[in-house]
Design a protein around this motif. Structure first.
Motif, mmCIF file in Angstrom:
data_model
loop_
_atom_site.group_PDB
_atom_site.id
_atom_site.type_symbol
_atom_site.label_atom_id
_atom_site.label_comp_id
_atom_site.label_asym_id
_atom_site.label_seq_id
_atom_site.Cartn_x
_atom_site.Cartn_y
_atom_site.Cartn_z
ATOM 1 N N ALA A 33 25.514 27.579 60.480
ATOM 2 C CA ALA A 33 26.492 28.633 60.219
ATOM 3 C C ALA A 33 26.399 29.075 58.772
ATOM 4 N N LYS A 34 26.503 30.368 58.548
ATOM 5 C CA LYS A 34 26.447 30.889 57.196
ATOM 6 C C LYS A 34 27.706 30.486 56.433
ATOM 7 N N PRO A 35 27.550 29.904 55.247
ATOM 8 C CA PRO A 35 28.739 29.485 54.487
ATOM 9 C C PRO A 35 29.584 30.683 54.062
ATOM 10 N N LEU A 36 30.879 30.429 53.886
ATOM 11 C CA LEU A 36 31.777 31.486 53.419
ATOM 12 C C LEU A 36 31.459 31.881 51.992
ATOM 13 N N TYR A 37 31.075 30.907 51.175
ATOM 14 C CA TYR A 37 30.703 31.128 49.779
ATOM 15 C C TYR A 37 29.417 30.353 49.500
ATOM 16 N N ALA A 38 28.842 30.563 48.337
ATOM 17 C CA ALA A 38 27.631 29.838 47.947
ATOM 18 C C ALA A 38 27.913 28.340 47.932
ATOM 19 N N GLN A 39 26.915 27.572 48.333
ATOM 20 C CA GLN A 39 27.081 26.125 48.347
ATOM 21 C C GLN A 39 27.371 25.586 46.951
ATOM 22 N N ASP A 40 28.207 24.560 46.911
ATOM 23 C CA ASP A 40 28.612 23.894 45.668
ATOM 24 C C ASP A 40 29.296 24.866 44.694
ATOM 25 N N SER A 41 30.041 25.812 45.232
ATOM 26 C CA SER A 41 30.769 26.755 44.377
ATOM 27 C C SER A 41 32.248 26.397 44.338
ATOM 28 N N LYS A 42 32.886 26.783 43.232
ATOM 29 C CA LYS A 42 34.308 26.527 43.029
ATOM 30 C C LYS A 42 34.938 27.766 42.416
ATOM 31 N N TYR A 43 36.040 28.225 43.019
ATOM 32 C CA TYR A 43 36.773 29.367 42.495
ATOM 33 C C TYR A 43 38.249 29.015 42.405
ATOM 34 N N PHE A 44 38.887 29.531 41.358
ATOM 35 C CA PHE A 44 40.293 29.234 41.107
ATOM 36 C C PHE A 44 41.047 30.534 40.824
ATOM 37 N N PRO A 45 41.364 31.300 41.878
ATOM 38 C CA PRO A 45 42.070 32.566 41.687
ATOM 39 C C PRO A 45 43.562 32.340 41.436
ATOM 40 N N VAL A 46 44.152 33.242 40.675
ATOM 41 C CA VAL A 46 45.577 33.188 40.411
ATOM 42 C C VAL A 46 46.074 34.598 40.121
ATOM 43 N N TYR A 47 47.270 34.893 40.567
ATOM 44 C CA TYR A 47 47.886 36.159 40.182
ATOM 45 C C TYR A 47 49.371 35.941 39.957
ATOM 46 N N ALA A 48 49.968 36.808 39.150
ATOM 47 C CA ALA A 48 51.401 36.777 38.891
ATOM 48 C C ALA A 48 51.922 38.200 38.914
ATOM 49 N N GLY A 49 53.150 38.352 39.372
ATOM 50 C CA GLY A 49 53.731 39.684 39.449
ATOM 51 C C GLY A 49 55.202 39.676 39.122
ATOM 52 N N ILE A 50 55.706 40.846 38.815
ATOM 53 C CA ILE A 50 57.130 41.029 38.603
ATOM 54 C C ILE A 50 57.571 42.275 39.353
ATOM 55 N N GLU A 51 58.632 42.134 40.130
ATOM 56 C CA GLU A 51 59.255 43.257 40.813
ATOM 57 C C GLU A 51 60.511 43.620 40.032
ATOM 58 N N PHE A 52 60.678 44.887 39.703
ATOM 59 C CA PHE A 52 61.774 45.262 38.809
ATOM 60 C C PHE A 52 62.555 46.447 39.368
ATOM 61 N N PRO A 53 63.835 46.531 39.016
ATOM 62 C CA PRO A 53 64.683 47.616 39.524
ATOM 63 C C PRO A 53 64.393 48.937 38.822
ATOM 64 N N THR A 54 64.724 50.029 39.492
ATOM 65 C CA THR A 54 64.491 51.373 38.931
ATOM 66 C C THR A 54 65.744 52.236 39.049
ATOM 67 N N ALA A 55 66.908 51.603 38.918
ATOM 68 C CA ALA A 55 68.188 52.309 38.959
ATOM 69 C C ALA A 55 68.363 53.102 40.258
ATOM 70 N N GLY A 56 67.826 52.566 41.335
ATOM 71 C CA GLY A 56 67.986 53.208 42.627
ATOM 72 C C GLY A 56 67.019 54.334 42.915
ATOM 73 N N ILE A 57 66.133 54.646 41.979
ATOM 74 C CA ILE A 57 65.180 55.741 42.182
ATOM 75 C C ILE A 57 64.130 55.348 43.217
ATOM 76 N N LEU A 58 63.642 54.109 43.118
ATOM 77 C CA LEU A 58 62.630 53.612 44.045
ATOM 78 C C LEU A 58 63.183 52.423 44.826
ATOM 79 N N ASP A 59 62.560 52.152 45.956
ATOM 80 C CA ASP A 59 62.935 50.973 46.722
ATOM 81 C C ASP A 59 62.252 49.723 46.204
ATOM 82 N N LYS A 60 61.076 49.882 45.608
ATOM 83 C CA LYS A 60 60.366 48.746 45.047
ATOM 84 C C LYS A 60 59.394 49.231 43.980
ATOM 85 N N ALA A 61 59.290 48.464 42.904
ATOM 86 C CA ALA A 61 58.297 48.730 41.866
ATOM 87 C C ALA A 61 57.796 47.383 41.349
#
Length: 337
Positions: A249-277
């Motif tokens: 079976a074809k590997p999902l990633y290259a053999q002997d590989s290591k990845y460490f993804p990370v993300y961070a987000g902030i959802e903030f109010p818009t005084a009722g103008i938008l439902d989400k930002a």
């Protein structure tokens, strides 16, 4: 899976809905549908000479059934010939039956459905999606699977066996646990491994572990994020020759590989103008191994606005391969029912 097989499963799921709803169809069965329009444009030189870098209309139509001991849903997705190389396209977007034993907190789900990342606007879903995929709303993943769930108080545990072909020769084990702590904090922990590949093939295992959290500070003000470790092993019996011969079976990633993804987000109010930002920043180690010349850092700024009772507009400005490669995507969803 072929369209014929998708339609067969959709028909079986529809039969399950009808069988469960025969006495209370009017109360428990609901037709659903919407029309979606999406456009994308790159604001940098991407060697393309088009008015837009992507555009389509599509329709989603289906039905859902819900009762104390059974839930089901079927949704068909349709594209016109202009958006599919000159021919109509139909996809079985969602179809599942979910049997429930509420007194025990147990459920058994089977079929085809999607999972998403808690709180995410654009990034995440590291447990499932390939890290080479990025762009607008690239955060959900479809499974063809059997799943057992167990709910106790505010904790939800799900154990899934998913397949990736029509013979159950390739597939994965997926375990996910979500916990809600009070009204403000949600955390999640997941693990996935392509262990079913070993049944029929020489294979290399890819282990993915992720942790997610979202903290609601106030109404429409929240911080959230996800971190993962994706580690692929080694096997000398897995190579180009054995993969081409069909014994590995074809590997999902290259053999002997290591990845460490990370993300961070902030959802903030818009005084009722938008439902989400929201604003999100993502970092993936060695991303240039997955996407040539790509930066390890990515970013996204998103806006969501409901217009009346039937329409929702989602617009996101985000980076593509390079942090300076700015793209814009907009989606309008028009609800039929």
């Amino acid at each position: 899976m072929t369209l014929k097989k998708h339609c067969l499963f959709a028909a079986l799921a529809t039969f399950g809905i009808a069988a469960a709803a025969e006495e209370k169809v009017a109360d428990n069965f609901e037709l659903t549908g919407n029309i979606q329009t999406q456009a994308a444009k790159a604001f940098y030189d991407n060697d393309q000479d088009n008015t837009l870098d992507g555009f389509w209309f599509r329709a989603n139509i289906g039905g859902s059934y819900s009762s104390d001991n059974f839930d089901a849903k079927v949704t068909i997705r349709m594209y016109a010939p202009n958006f599919n190389g000159g021919s109509d396209k139909y996809q079985a977007d969602t179809y599942y039956g979910n049997y429930k034993w509420n007194d025990l907190g147990l459920n058994v789900k089977l079929g085809h459905w999607k999972t998403d990342t808690e709180g995410a606007g654009n990034f995440g879903a590291y447990l499932d999606k390939n890290l080479s995929k990025r762009g607008f709303l690239a955060r959900d993943y479809s499974h063809d699977a059997f799943e057992v769930g167990w709910k106790k108080a505010s904790n939800q545990l799900n154990v899934m066996i998913g397949t990736e072909d029509g013979n159950f020769n390739k597939g994965y084990l997926r375990v996910n646990d979500d916990l809600k702590i009070g009204d403000a904090l949600k955390i999640g922990l997941g693990y996935r491994v392509n262990v079913l590949d070993l049944v029929q093939y020489d294979a290399v295992l890819t282990h993915a572990i992720d942790f997610r959290a979202k903290f609601n500070i106030a109404e429409k003000l929240a911080i959230y994020g996800e971190a993962a470790a994706i580690i692929t092993g080694e096997n000398d019996d897995v190579n180009e020759a054995t993969i081409e011969a069909g014994s590995a079976a074809k590997p999902l990633y290259a053999q002997d590989s290591k990845y460490f993804p990370v993300y961070a987000g902030i959802e903030f109010p818009t005084a009722g103008i938008l439902d989400k930002a929201f604003v999100e920043v993502e970092y993936v180690t060695d991303r240039d191994e997955l996407n040539a010349d790509a930066d390890e850092l990515g970013w996204a700024v998103g806006l969501v606005k409901k217009v009346g009772s039937r329409s929702k507009v989602q617009a996101t400005v985000y980076s593509e391969n390079k942090i300076s490669d700015v793209g814009l995507s907009v989606r309008l969803t028009t609800t039929i029912r």
